[in-house]
Design an enzyme around this catalytic site. Sequence first.
Site, short mmCIF file in Angstrom:
data_model
loop_
_atom_site.label_atom_id
_atom_site.label_comp_id
_atom_site.label_asym_id
_atom_site.label_seq_id
_atom_site.Cartn_x
_atom_site.Cartn_y
_atom_site.Cartn_z
N PHE A 60 0.83 -1.21 0.00
CA PHE A 60 0.00 0.00 0.00
C PHE A 60 0.87 1.26 0.00
O PHE A 60 0.71 2.15 0.81
CB PHE A 60 -0.98 0.01 1.19
N HIS A 61 1.85 1.25 -0.88
CA HIS A 61 2.67 2.44 -1.08
C HIS A 61 3.26 2.38 -2.49
O HIS A 61 3.23 1.33 -3.14
CB HIS A 61 3.79 2.52 -0.03
N ALA A 62 3.77 3.53 -2.91
CA ALA A 62 4.53 3.58 -4.16
C ALA A 62 5.96 3.97 -3.81
O ALA A 62 6.23 4.51 -2.74
CB ALA A 62 3.94 4.62 -5.10
N ARG A 107 2.09 -0.44 -5.12
CA ARG A 107 2.12 -1.91 -4.99
C ARG A 107 1.38 -2.38 -3.75
O ARG A 107 1.40 -1.71 -2.71
CB ARG A 107 3.53 -2.48 -5.00
#
Length: 147
Positions: A60-62, A107
């Site tokens: 839950f981050h890029a 992702r």
Amino acid sequence: MCSVNLLQPDPMGSVSLLQLDPMGDDRGSLIALETSKNVPFNIKRVYYIYDTRTDIARGFHAHQHLQQLVICLKGACRFITDDGSEKQEHWLDSPEQGLFLSGLLWREMHDFSADCVLLILTDQLYDPNDYVRDYEQFLSMAKQRNA
Ligand code: TYD
């Protein structure tokens, strides 16, 4: 083992599945990961994710500039990537495949099997400032880069 070109992080964000050729014999299998042989970046950091609870999702981050090669050494998980306009889903369940992520990509990892071991190679040392943890902020950054 054939060679691959060294790549720079893709500013737009891109994903591809790399086939990793095992050097097997009657004792079993072995895969070697080497910069510019089968890994298209200079490897600076390696980490692994294991003993993940099967009822949780991770990520839950890029990352803004990172290159990563994600290999499921054991078990399986569902890996979602998002470049701001297209989402892709990969079921990772083989140590003979590496998911190559480059540049600005959101992702998420879901549906971990209890025995899942994910190995991640990266081209940068750990840098919390490279993370984008807010999805709306990621979308606006992706939009700017695609403009
Ligand atoms: P985090 O990035 O939150 O994991 P995920 O996004 O896969 O769910 O990382 C978990 C913790 O580990 C967090 O406190 C940061 C730390 N960490 C490092 O210190 N070095 C690293 O290389 C990584 C990937 C994480």
